[in-house]
Design a protein around this motif. Structure first.
Motif, PDB file in Angstrom:
ATOM      1  N   LEU A 133     -10.147  14.185 -12.441  1.00 34.09           N
ATOM      2  CA  LEU A 133     -10.245  13.362 -11.244  1.00 34.09           C
ATOM      3  C   LEU A 133      -9.418  12.086 -11.389  1.00 34.09           C
ATOM      4  N   LEU A 134      -9.482  11.464 -12.565  1.00 35.11           N
ATOM      5  CA  LEU A 134      -8.718  10.239 -12.789  1.00 35.11           C
ATOM      6  C   LEU A 134      -7.225  10.506 -12.699  1.00 35.11           C
ATOM      7  N   ARG A 135      -6.763  11.565 -13.336  1.00 36.64           N
ATOM      8  CA  ARG A 135      -5.333  11.878 -13.327  1.00 36.64           C
ATOM      9  C   ARG A 135      -4.867  12.291 -11.928  1.00 36.64           C
ATOM     10  N   ALA A 136      -5.733  12.988 -11.193  1.00 35.11           N
ATOM     11  CA  ALA A 136      -5.376  13.364  -9.826  1.00 35.11           C
ATOM     12  C   ALA A 136      -5.223  12.128  -8.948  1.00 35.11           C
ATOM     13  N   ASP A 137      -6.125  11.160  -9.118  1.00 38.96           N
ATOM     14  CA  ASP A 137      -6.024   9.926  -8.345  1.00 38.96           C
ATOM     15  C   ASP A 137      -4.718   9.204  -8.654  1.00 38.96           C
ATOM     16  N   ILE A 138      -4.388   9.096  -9.937  1.00 39.17           N
ATOM     17  CA  ILE A 138      -3.159   8.405 -10.328  1.00 39.17           C
ATOM     18  C   ILE A 138      -1.932   9.117  -9.767  1.00 39.17           C
ATOM     19  N   ALA A 139      -1.960  10.443  -9.776  1.00 36.37           N
ATOM     20  CA  ALA A 139      -0.829  11.195  -9.238  1.00 36.37           C
ATOM     21  C   ALA A 139      -0.627  10.889  -7.755  1.00 36.37           C
ATOM     22  N   VAL A 140      -1.722  10.846  -7.004  1.00 31.42           N
ATOM     23  CA  VAL A 140      -1.623  10.569  -5.573  1.00 31.42           C
ATOM     24  C   VAL A 140      -1.146   9.140  -5.325  1.00 31.42           C
ATOM     25  N   ARG A 141      -1.675   8.179  -6.097  1.00 33.09           N
ATOM     26  CA  ARG A 141      -1.265   6.782  -5.917  1.00 33.09           C
ATOM     27  C   ARG A 141       0.224   6.607  -6.259  1.00 33.09           C
ATOM     28  N   SER A 142       0.670   7.261  -7.322  1.00 30.93           N
ATOM     29  CA  SER A 142       2.072   7.140  -7.722  1.00 30.93           C
ATOM     30  C   SER A 142       2.993   7.681  -6.639  1.00 30.93           C
ATOM     31  N   ARG A 143       2.587   8.798  -6.056  1.00 36.45           N
ATOM     32  CA  ARG A 143       3.393   9.360  -4.970  1.00 36.45           C
ATOM     33  C   ARG A 143       3.403   8.419  -3.769  1.00 36.45           C
ATOM     34  N   ARG A 144       2.291   7.757  -3.518  1.00 37.62           N
ATOM     35  CA  ARG A 144       2.228   6.842  -2.384  1.00 37.62           C
ATOM     36  C   ARG A 144       3.146   5.643  -2.591  1.00 37.62           C
ATOM     37  N   ILE A 145       3.279   5.179  -3.838  1.00 38.49           N
ATOM     38  CA  ILE A 145       4.224   4.101  -4.122  1.00 38.49           C
ATOM     39  C   ILE A 145       5.637   4.535  -3.766  1.00 38.49           C
ATOM     40  N   ALA A 146       5.979   5.777  -4.144  1.00 34.38           N
ATOM     41  CA  ALA A 146       7.317   6.284  -3.848  1.00 34.38           C
ATOM     42  C   ALA A 146       7.556   6.391  -2.350  1.00 34.38           C
ATOM     43  N   GLU A 147       6.514   6.690  -1.592  1.00 35.10           N
ATOM     44  CA  GLU A 147       6.662   6.905  -0.151  1.00 35.10           C
ATOM     45  C   GLU A 147       6.609   5.611   0.651  1.00 35.10           C
ATOM     46  N   SER A 148       5.700   4.678   0.257  1.00 33.98           N
ATOM     47  CA  SER A 148       5.485   3.498   1.099  1.00 33.98           C
ATOM     48  C   SER A 148       5.508   2.183   0.347  1.00 33.98           C
ATOM     49  N   GLY A 149       5.886   2.204  -0.933  1.00 31.32           N
ATOM     50  CA  GLY A 149       5.978   0.976  -1.702  1.00 31.32           C
ATOM     51  C   GLY A 149       4.648   0.542  -2.287  1.00 31.32           C
ATOM     52  N   ILE A 150       4.730  -0.485  -3.156  1.00 30.88           N
ATOM     53  CA  ILE A 150       3.519  -0.970  -3.822  1.00 30.88           C
ATOM     54  C   ILE A 150       2.510  -1.492  -2.810  1.00 30.88           C
ATOM     55  N   GLY A 151       2.981  -2.254  -1.832  1.00 34.91           N
ATOM     56  CA  GLY A 151       2.061  -2.807  -0.844  1.00 34.91           C
ATOM     57  C   GLY A 151       1.326  -1.734  -0.069  1.00 34.91           C
ATOM     58  N   GLY A 152       2.027  -0.676   0.311  1.00 32.50           N
ATOM     59  CA  GLY A 152       1.392   0.410   1.040  1.00 32.50           C
ATOM     60  C   GLY A 152       0.342   1.121   0.218  1.00 32.50           C
ATOM     61  N   MET A 153       0.595   1.278  -1.082  1.00 36.27           N
ATOM     62  CA  MET A 153      -0.381   1.927  -1.947  1.00 36.27           C
ATOM     63  C   MET A 153      -1.585   1.028  -2.200  1.00 36.27           C
ATOM     64  N   VAL A 154      -1.339  -0.247  -2.466  1.00 37.72           N
ATOM     65  CA  VAL A 154      -2.421  -1.173  -2.805  1.00 37.72           C
ATOM     66  C   VAL A 154      -3.458  -1.237  -1.692  1.00 37.72           C
ATOM     67  N   GLY A 155      -3.005  -1.191  -0.453  1.00 39.67           N
ATOM     68  CA  GLY A 155      -3.926  -1.279   0.667  1.00 39.67           C
ATOM     69  C   GLY A 155      -4.885  -0.114   0.788  1.00 39.67           C
ATOM     70  N   THR A 156      -4.651   0.958   0.027  1.00 44.87           N
ATOM     71  CA  THR A 156      -5.540   2.128   0.087  1.00 44.87           C
ATOM     72  C   THR A 156      -6.522   2.186  -1.073  1.00 44.87           C
ATOM     73  N   LEU A 157      -6.474   1.210  -1.991  1.00 47.25           N
ATOM     74  CA  LEU A 157      -7.316   1.285  -3.184  1.00 47.25           C
ATOM     75  C   LEU A 157      -8.799   1.110  -2.861  1.00 47.25           C
ATOM     76  N   HIS A 158      -9.114   0.105  -2.019  1.00 44.76           N
ATOM     77  CA  HIS A 158     -10.514  -0.220  -1.717  1.00 44.76           C
ATOM     78  C   HIS A 158     -10.505  -1.233  -0.592  1.00 44.76           C
ATOM     79  N   ASP A 159     -11.614  -1.331   0.133  1.00 46.29           N
ATOM     80  CA  ASP A 159     -11.624  -2.273   1.255  1.00 46.29           C
ATOM     81  C   ASP A 159     -11.662  -3.733   0.798  1.00 46.29           C
ATOM     82  N   ARG A 160     -11.861  -3.974  -0.499  1.00 47.00           N
ATOM     83  CA  ARG A 160     -11.811  -5.342  -1.033  1.00 47.00           C
ATOM     84  C   ARG A 160     -10.433  -5.684  -1.605  1.00 47.00           C
TER      85      ARG A 160
END
Length: 329
Positions: free
Chosen positions: A157-184
């Motif tokens: 589960l941890l590695r799957a999450d990291i894989a998805v987040r890494s792909r999101r960085i490639a698609e929408s940048g660090i800011g786009g990925m960070v906004g999906t981590l948690h509502d805080r």
């Protein structure tokens, strides 16, 4: 009331400003909290039913003394997010905590304690060598009884999450990925901003970067490390965690088998480490030609990545493959 934030300030031109890690210590600390406060950890009920009876009581109480139900626990328990650290190496690291670091963290625990807990923590401060050995032994004992039986499922589960987040960085940048981590958690003017309850702080991550660490056990919120010598770290809930995450690995294999076929499911499940075609064939009991065919199908589907290492070709789960395994879990 003014809102409180921890701002992790990043260098905008630093491509290594963000990296990911996995923290066995963080998972174990929140496993202890789940047992202490089960009503607040409903996603861990299935895991608790299967593991709680096997946990040695005295060793658990050593960790519970330091971790408690909420609030601060020693930073040295969670300060080494990485990809390769084994439980045995983590326990050995706890035996060798620097004297100054041990005193600083344990003093923080002491000032937050009273009664019998305060007396016990003071004894640890008075006998640091004995305390470090006791903590390391308790850590490994509780790990082996509580986390080790489900580490395969948890790590996927941890590695799957990291894989998805890494792909999101490639698609929408660090800011786009960070906004999906948690509502805080939000991206604000070149900083990863975490809403806090008690204090505000600006952490300069130039040169050190920020480590993002997903957590299955710590699914109740976000947690930060900001004080040296720890590297700036943000722990956040891994996505895709359900109440059945700790089910037996055989059930996962059956679910993937229904989708991919038993042989390809087995290959994909075992592909968390790079292996040659011959190793895959040996581990699955298949002929090399058959293993090669299945690997080709998995590679063409984007679930396995194959890379050349000298004369060898190594096969490992791709980010898509990690996400698929995590989703089934």
């Amino acid at each position: 009331m003014d809102r409180k934030y921890v701002d992790f300030q990043l260098a905008p031109d630093d491509l290594t400003a963000i990296r990911f890690g996995i923290s066995p210590g963080h998972e174990l600390c929140h496993a202890v909290r789940a047992i202490l406060r089960p009503d607040e950890y409903p996603l861990q009920w299935g895991w608790m039913r299967s593991s709680q009876a096997a946990i040695p009581r005295e060793d658990f109480e050593v960790l519970a003394l330091l971790i408690r139900e909420e609030g601060y626990f020693p930073d040295f328990l969670t300060t080494t997010p990485t990809w390769e650290l084994t439980p045995e190496a983590e326990a050995e690291r706890l035996r060798d905590i620097d004297d100054d670091r041990f005193e600083v963290d344990m003093t923080k625990v002491l000032v937050r304690s009273d009664g019998a807990r305060r007396i016990a923590v003071q004894h640890m401060l008075d006998q640091p060598d004995r305390a470090r050995a006791m903590i390391a032994e308790a850590w490994l004992s509780v790990w082996n009884s509580a986390i080790a039986p489900v580490w395969t499922q948890l790590e996927r589960l941890l590695r799957a999450d990291i894989a998805v987040r890494s792909r999101r960085i490639a698609e929408s940048g660090i800011g786009g990925m960070v906004g999906t981590l948690h509502d805080r958690v939000a991206w604000a003017d070149g900083a990863v901003r975490v809403t806090m309850r008690i204090w505000s702080e600006v952490v300069d991550c130039h040169g050190s970067g920020l480590v993002l660490v997903p957590s299955v056990m710590g699914a109740t919120g976000c947690f930060v490390l900001t004080e040296p010598p720890a590297q700036p770290t943000l722990f956040y809930p891994a996505q895709g965690v359900t109440a059945t995450w700790a089910r037996d690995a055989g059930g996962v294999a059956d679910a993937l088998g229904a989708l991919l076929g038993p042989a390809r499911a087995r290959i994909l499940l075992d592909a968390h480490e790079p292996r040659t075609t011959s190793q895959v064939a040996h581990d699955t009991g298949l002929a090399i030609s058959t293993a090669s065919h299945h690997l080709t199908v998995l590679r063409d589907a984007g679930l396995v990545a194959s890379t050349r290492d000298g004369a060898r070709v190594l096969h490992r789960r791709s980010p898509l493959g990690e996400a698929m395994v995590g989703a089934v879990l």
